[in-house]
Write a protein that holds these residues in place. Structure first.
Motif, mmCIF file in Angstrom:
data_model
loop_
_atom_site.group_PDB
_atom_site.id
_atom_site.type_symbol
_atom_site.label_atom_id
_atom_site.label_comp_id
_atom_site.label_asym_id
_atom_site.label_seq_id
_atom_site.Cartn_x
_atom_site.Cartn_y
_atom_site.Cartn_z
ATOM 1 N N ALA A 9 0.859 -1.186 0.000
ATOM 2 C CA ALA A 9 0.000 0.000 0.000
ATOM 3 C C ALA A 9 0.892 1.231 0.000
ATOM 4 C CB ALA A 9 -0.911 0.002 1.219
ATOM 5 N N PHE B 33 0.786 5.863 -0.371
ATOM 6 C CA PHE B 33 0.075 7.126 -0.540
ATOM 7 C C PHE B 33 0.486 7.767 -1.856
ATOM 8 C CE2 PHE B 33 0.226 6.567 4.081
ATOM 9 C CZ PHE B 33 -1.106 6.788 4.413
ATOM 10 N N MET C 294 -3.512 4.664 -1.917
ATOM 11 C CA MET C 294 -4.280 5.506 -0.994
ATOM 12 C C MET C 294 -4.109 6.958 -1.439
ATOM 13 S SD MET C 294 -3.268 3.500 2.569
ATOM 14 C CE MET C 294 -1.486 3.666 2.279
ATOM 15 N N TYR D 230 -7.728 8.900 6.699
ATOM 16 C CA TYR D 230 -6.882 7.935 7.404
ATOM 17 C C TYR D 230 -7.722 6.814 8.023
ATOM 18 C CZ TYR D 230 -2.886 11.049 6.831
ATOM 19 O OH TYR D 230 -1.879 11.819 6.308
ATOM 20 N N GLU E 123 -10.442 5.594 6.704
ATOM 21 C CA GLU E 123 -10.783 4.711 5.585
ATOM 22 C C GLU E 123 -9.592 3.833 5.210
ATOM 23 O OE1 GLU E 123 -11.948 7.459 2.602
ATOM 24 O OE2 GLU E 123 -13.851 7.998 3.578
ATOM 25 N N CYS E 124 -8.402 4.429 5.190
ATOM 26 C CA CYS E 124 -7.191 3.658 4.871
ATOM 27 C C CYS E 124 -6.954 2.583 5.925
ATOM 28 C CB CYS E 124 -5.980 4.584 4.797
ATOM 29 S SG CYS E 124 -6.016 5.750 3.422
ATOM 30 N N THR E 125 -7.157 2.940 7.183
ATOM 31 C CA THR E 125 -6.997 1.978 8.268
ATOM 32 C C THR E 125 -7.936 0.797 8.081
ATOM 33 O OG1 THR E 125 -6.321 3.708 9.823
ATOM 34 C CG2 THR E 125 -7.179 1.666 10.772
ATOM 35 N N ARG F 76 -9.220 -0.369 5.291
ATOM 36 C CA ARG F 76 -8.771 -1.195 4.164
ATOM 37 C C ARG F 76 -7.602 -2.093 4.566
ATOM 38 N NH1 ARG F 76 -7.671 2.705 -0.825
ATOM 39 N NH2 ARG F 76 -7.360 0.708 -1.888
ATOM 40 N N LEU G 135 -1.610 6.193 10.360
ATOM 41 C CA LEU G 135 -2.161 4.843 10.293
ATOM 42 C C LEU G 135 -1.720 4.034 11.509
ATOM 43 C CD1 LEU G 135 -1.564 3.952 6.525
ATOM 44 C CD2 LEU G 135 -3.546 5.054 7.575
#
Length: 255
Positions: free
Chosen positions: A47, A49, A75, A98, A100-102, A104, A132
């Motif tokens: 993953a 950014f 991301m 963040y 939402e990323c967490t 996923r 995160l």
């Protein structure tokens, strides 16, 4: 336990895969750690950014290193410089992002897969991975692979030591108010100034007020193919790119 097999038990006999914050260093793949290289070449999920519509610097650094079939999770930041840092919406939007990323990443971990979060520089030094980490550390196994920072590459590029003897080094963000910058610049022996961008004129004024301007160096794209190094005073009127760092060397005690 082997770094590649670390797992954590969850309900119903399932196991969680480790979420790795992998520091990639300042940009040159040859400056990456052996551990980071090993993890990348055996990764099943990565993953990273990036700004919407861009490949992303972290992904660019690892080009050609990832195994065939690796699952990539991009991301994309919802904002970068479109909203001022002082606008309450800025933190609200990024906080949701963040979260939402967490979610996923935890889904990948809960499915039993390891996932590598690629981080430019060091994951714990002014990086997005930190946001995160604080959300994940109590709900999933998380490990960090440290790395060479961008500022380390920047002062190496000037070909002069950054600190001597008892020199005090201060790392400053260009987003700070001008008066705060001036006070910190006067108090420290050596300076590293980051997050320059639109703050360059303010930083110039602060350095001049602190009497440090003539000693300042501007390093752009440190440890990258298009690296440049010059005195800041020789770059008047320049618009500095995102990957820019200003260095002021200490001149302290030496034998």
């Amino acid at each position: 336990m082997n770094a590649r097999t670390e797992i954590s038990a969850v309900g119903d006999g399932k196991v969680q895969g480790t979420i790795w914050g992998v520091g990639l260093g300042p940009g040159d793949p040859e400056l990456m750690s052996v551990r980071a290289d090993r993890l990348l070449r055996g990764a099943s999920h990565v993953a990273y950014f990036r700004k919407a519509g861009r490949a992303g610097q972290a992904r660019r650094i690892v080009e050609g290193m990832l195994p065939e079939g690796v699952v990539e999770i991009a991301m994309e930041y919802p904002v970068t410089t479109e909203i001022p840092l002082t606008d309450p919406r800025y933190n609200e939007i990024l906080s949701r992002f963040y979260a939402e990323c967490t979610k996923r990443l935890r889904e990948v971990s809960d499915a039993g897969h390891e996932v590598l979060v690629l981080a430019e520089g060091d994951p714990f030094f002014y990086g997005s991975f930190m946001h995160l980490y604080t959300r994940l550390r109590d709900v999933a196994p998380v490990r960090v692979v440290p790395a060479i920072t961008g500022m380390t590459a920047a002062w190496a590029a000037t070909e002069a030591p950054i600190t001597w003897g008892d020199d005090v080094l201060s790392t400053l963000m260009g987003t700070l108010p001008e008066d705060v910058l001036v006070a910190q610049m006067r108090n420290a022996d050596a300076l590293v100034i980051m997050k320059i961008g639109r703050n360059i004129d303010k930083i110039r004024r602060a350095l001049q007020r602190a009497g440090r301007y003539d000693a300042a160096w501007l390093v752009e794209y440190a440890a990258m193919p298009d690296q440049t190094v010059q005195r800041l005073s020789e770059a008047e009127g320049r618009i500095t790119p995102y990957f820019s760092i200003i260095i002021v060397h200490g001149q302290g005690r030496r034998p």
